[in-house]
Design a protein around this motif. Structure first.
Motif, short mmCIF file in Angstrom:
data_model
loop_
_atom_site.label_atom_id
_atom_site.label_comp_id
_atom_site.label_asym_id
_atom_site.label_seq_id
_atom_site.Cartn_x
_atom_site.Cartn_y
_atom_site.Cartn_z
N ARG A 1 0.83 -1.21 0.00
CA ARG A 1 0.00 0.00 0.00
C ARG A 1 0.86 1.26 0.00
O ARG A 1 1.91 1.31 0.62
CB ARG A 1 -0.86 -0.04 1.27
N TYR A 2 0.41 2.27 -0.70
CA TYR A 2 1.06 3.58 -0.69
C TYR A 2 0.41 4.44 0.38
O TYR A 2 -0.81 4.45 0.53
CB TYR A 2 0.88 4.28 -2.04
N ILE A 3 1.25 5.16 1.13
CA ILE A 3 0.74 6.03 2.18
C ILE A 3 1.33 7.43 2.00
O ILE A 3 2.38 7.60 1.38
CB ILE A 3 1.04 5.48 3.59
N GLY A 4 0.66 8.41 2.57
CA GLY A 4 1.10 9.80 2.48
C GLY A 4 2.20 10.13 3.47
O GLY A 4 2.62 9.31 4.29
N VAL A 5 2.65 11.35 3.39
CA VAL A 5 3.77 11.82 4.22
C VAL A 5 3.44 11.73 5.71
O VAL A 5 4.27 11.25 6.50
CB VAL A 5 4.14 13.27 3.84
N ASP A 6 2.27 12.18 6.12
CA ASP A 6 1.93 12.16 7.55
C ASP A 6 1.91 10.74 8.10
O ASP A 6 2.45 10.48 9.18
CB ASP A 6 0.57 12.82 7.78
N GLU A 7 1.30 9.83 7.37
CA GLU A 7 1.22 8.45 7.84
C GLU A 7 2.60 7.79 7.83
O GLU A 7 2.94 7.05 8.76
CB GLU A 7 0.24 7.65 6.97
N ALA A 8 3.41 8.07 6.81
CA ALA A 8 4.76 7.51 6.74
C ALA A 8 5.62 8.04 7.89
O ALA A 8 6.38 7.30 8.50
CB ALA A 8 5.40 7.84 5.40
N ALA A 9 5.50 9.32 8.19
CA ALA A 9 6.26 9.91 9.30
C ALA A 9 5.87 9.25 10.62
O ALA A 9 6.73 8.92 11.44
CB ALA A 9 6.03 11.42 9.36
N ALA A 10 4.58 9.05 10.83
CA ALA A 10 4.12 8.39 12.05
C ALA A 10 4.61 6.95 12.09
O ALA A 10 5.02 6.45 13.15
CB ALA A 10 2.60 8.45 12.14
N TYR A 11 4.59 6.28 10.97
CA TYR A 11 5.02 4.88 10.88
C TYR A 11 6.49 4.73 11.28
O TYR A 11 6.86 3.79 11.98
CB TYR A 11 4.80 4.38 9.45
N LEU A 12 7.33 5.67 10.86
CA LEU A 12 8.76 5.63 11.18
C LEU A 12 9.12 6.41 12.44
O LEU A 12 10.28 6.43 12.84
CB LEU A 12 9.57 6.19 10.01
N ASN A 13 8.15 7.09 13.02
CA ASN A 13 8.38 7.91 14.22
C ASN A 13 9.41 9.01 13.95
O ASN A 13 10.34 9.22 14.72
CB ASN A 13 8.79 7.04 15.41
N VAL A 14 9.23 9.69 12.81
CA VAL A 14 10.04 10.85 12.46
C VAL A 14 9.08 11.99 12.14
O VAL A 14 7.87 11.79 12.03
CB VAL A 14 10.99 10.58 11.27
N SER A 15 9.62 13.17 11.96
CA SER A 15 8.76 14.32 11.67
C SER A 15 8.35 14.36 10.19
O SER A 15 9.01 13.79 9.33
CB SER A 15 9.47 15.62 12.02
N ARG A 16 7.28 15.05 9.96
CA ARG A 16 6.81 15.29 8.58
C ARG A 16 7.90 16.02 7.80
O ARG A 16 8.17 15.72 6.65
CB ARG A 16 5.53 16.12 8.68
N ARG A 17 8.56 16.98 8.47
CA ARG A 17 9.64 17.73 7.83
C ARG A 17 10.78 16.80 7.40
O ARG A 17 11.34 16.95 6.32
CB ARG A 17 10.15 18.78 8.81
N TRP A 18 11.12 15.83 8.25
CA TRP A 18 12.18 14.87 7.90
C TRP A 18 11.78 14.09 6.64
O TRP A 18 12.62 13.86 5.76
CB TRP A 18 12.43 13.89 9.05
#
Length: 70
Positions: free
Chosen positions: A17-34
């Motif tokens: 599945r493809y996910i957006g920036v916010d969900e990917a950041a939460a998944y990796l526990n990094v910031s949206r900016r990162w």
């Protein structure tokens, strides 16, 4: 039928599945900016479609596994 049990099929579909920036950041526990600034520099595969940056869950898992230090 794919020859895979239904629960394994479901896990496979989530990983593809493809996910957006916010969900990917939460998944990796990094910031949206990162995710926007550093993901490409650190070799994380990124996809653009529909005018939005996307990530695949299996790419996130593979990349995170490669970051293991020992």
């Amino acid at each position: 039928m794919s020859g895979v049990e239904p629960d394994q099929d479901a896990r496979y579909e989530v990983r593809r599945r493809y996910i957006g920036v916010d969900e990917a950041a939460a998944y990796l526990n990094v910031s949206r900016r990162w995710m926007y600034r550093e993901s490409q520099r650190h070799g994380l595969p990124r996809y653009y479609f529909g005018g939005k940056l996307r990530f695949r869950v299996d790419d996130l898992d593979d990349w995170a596994f490669q970051q293991k230090v020992s």
